[in-house]
Design an enzyme around this catalytic site. Structure first.
Site, mmCIF file in Angstrom:
data_model
loop_
_atom_site.group_PDB
_atom_site.id
_atom_site.type_symbol
_atom_site.label_atom_id
_atom_site.label_comp_id
_atom_site.label_asym_id
_atom_site.label_seq_id
_atom_site.Cartn_x
_atom_site.Cartn_y
_atom_site.Cartn_z
ATOM 1 N N GLN A 1 -3.714 -7.648 16.013
ATOM 2 C CA GLN A 1 -3.149 -8.791 16.333
ATOM 3 C C GLN A 1 -2.976 -9.874 17.253
ATOM 4 O OE1 GLN A 1 0.668 -6.128 18.584
ATOM 5 N NE2 GLN A 1 -0.831 -4.272 17.687
HETATM 6 N N1 LIG Z 1 0.605 -1.573 -1.253
HETATM 7 C C1 LIG Z 1 -0.200 -1.763 -0.031
HETATM 8 N N2 LIG Z 1 -0.519 -1.435 1.670
HETATM 9 C C2 LIG Z 1 -1.442 -0.655 2.083
HETATM 10 C C3 LIG Z 1 -2.727 -1.109 1.372
HETATM 11 N N3 LIG Z 1 -3.740 -1.188 2.827
HETATM 12 C C4 LIG Z 1 -2.845 -0.624 4.119
HETATM 13 N N4 LIG Z 1 -1.618 -0.801 3.009
HETATM 14 C C5 LIG Z 1 -0.223 -0.191 3.969
HETATM 15 O O1 LIG Z 1 -0.790 -1.923 5.168
HETATM 16 C C6 LIG Z 1 -0.185 -1.548 6.574
HETATM 17 C C7 LIG Z 1 -1.054 -1.561 7.248
HETATM 18 O O2 LIG Z 1 -2.317 -1.156 7.346
HETATM 19 P P1 LIG Z 1 -3.602 -0.966 8.445
HETATM 20 O O3 LIG Z 1 -4.484 -0.780 7.606
HETATM 21 O O4 LIG Z 1 -2.943 0.038 9.801
HETATM 22 O O5 LIG Z 1 -3.431 -2.292 8.751
HETATM 23 P P2 LIG Z 1 -4.361 -2.996 10.042
HETATM 24 O O6 LIG Z 1 -5.520 -4.090 9.061
HETATM 25 O O7 LIG Z 1 -5.215 -2.458 10.419
HETATM 26 O O8 LIG Z 1 -3.233 -3.652 11.566
HETATM 27 P P3 LIG Z 1 -4.056 -3.850 12.810
HETATM 28 O O9 LIG Z 1 -4.513 -2.148 13.404
HETATM 29 O O10 LIG Z 1 -1.778 -3.983 13.462
HETATM 30 O O11 LIG Z 1 -4.764 -4.805 12.842
HETATM 31 C C8 LIG Z 1 -0.291 0.395 6.876
HETATM 32 O O12 LIG Z 1 1.062 0.407 6.422
HETATM 33 C C9 LIG Z 1 -0.888 0.732 5.022
HETATM 34 O O13 LIG Z 1 -0.390 2.050 4.458
HETATM 35 C C10 LIG Z 1 -2.617 -1.873 0.022
HETATM 36 O O14 LIG Z 1 -4.049 -1.296 -0.766
HETATM 37 N N5 LIG Z 1 -1.627 -1.719 -0.461
#
Ligand SMILES: Nc1nc2c(ncn2[C@@H]2O[C@H](COP(=O)(O)OP(=O)(O)OP(=O)(O)O)[C@@H](O)[C@H]2O)c(=O)[nH]1
Ligand SMILES: [Mg+2]
Length: 163
Positions: free
Chosen positions: A54
């Site tokens: 974020q």
């Molecule tokens: N369709 C799709 N959704 C995905 C994929 N990888 C992650 N997501 C979705 O994207 C959303 C965010 O994923 P996170 O892994 O929490 O993202 P993050 O990068 O850790 O986010 P922060 O912790 O806020 O920095 C979740 O709802 C996941 O299920 C993908 O390859 N395809």
């Protein structure tokens, strides 16, 4: 080997970390601070720091930089609007003294989404070919199925001992 996993919020960083660890999709919520896990690939131990993406958290990414050997930059391939911000963050990191020796793996994630950008498009937009002072590699992937993740890790293991 120390690894940091960075990228904008919602890119899929935490999902990727736990795919590496458990071969499973875990339910995630936005990361505040970081998660850290040890991942072993062919007898190579990686200590992976998954850092919250974020906006308010990005200014503290640099507190994780010291002794980093690999940067994993996760890109949400459907998020065209914010690729410019990812580009800014990437070049800010590459200019940082503590990351001078780090190699960069870029994951073009969410390849399952209709209309997403390809790895080639992302590579061009981020002008990766202009990066001469850091080894880099871009890999398309889908964290939900795990597709492409192993290839990314293989590139990392292949880098070890090169320098
Ligand atoms: N369709 C799709 N959704 C995905 C994929 N990888 C992650 N997501 C979705 O994207 C959303 C965010 O994923 P996170 O892994 O929490 O993202 P993050 O990068 O850790 O986010 P922060 O912790 O806020 O920095 C979740 O709802 C996941 O299920 C993908 O390859 N395809
Ligand atoms: Mg997260």
């Amino acid at each position: 080997h120390k690894v940091i996993i960075v990228g904008l919020d919602n890119a899929g960083k935490t999902t990727i970390l736990y795919q590496f660890l458990m071969n499973e999709v875990v339910h995630t919520s936005p990361t505040i601070g970081s998660n850290v896990e040890e991942i072993v690939v062919k007898n190579t131990h990686f200590l992976m720091w998954d850092i919250g993406g974020q906006e308010s958290l990005r200014s503290s990414w640099n507190t994780y930089y010291s002794n980093t050997e690999f940067i994993i930059l996760v890109v949400d391939s459907i998020d065209r609007e914010r690729l410019a911000i990812t580009k800014e963050e990437l070049y800010r990191m590459l200019a940082h003294e503590d990351l001078r020796k780090a190699a960069v793996l870029i994951f073009a994630n969410k390849q399952d989404m209709k209309g997403c950008m390809t790895a080639a498009e992302i590579s061009k937009y981020l002008t990766l070919s202009s990066i001469k002072d850091h080894p880099w590699h871009i890999q398309s992937c889908c964290a939900l199925t795990g597709e492409g993740l192993c290839q990314g890790l293989e590139w990392m293991t292949s880098r070890i001992g090169v320098r």
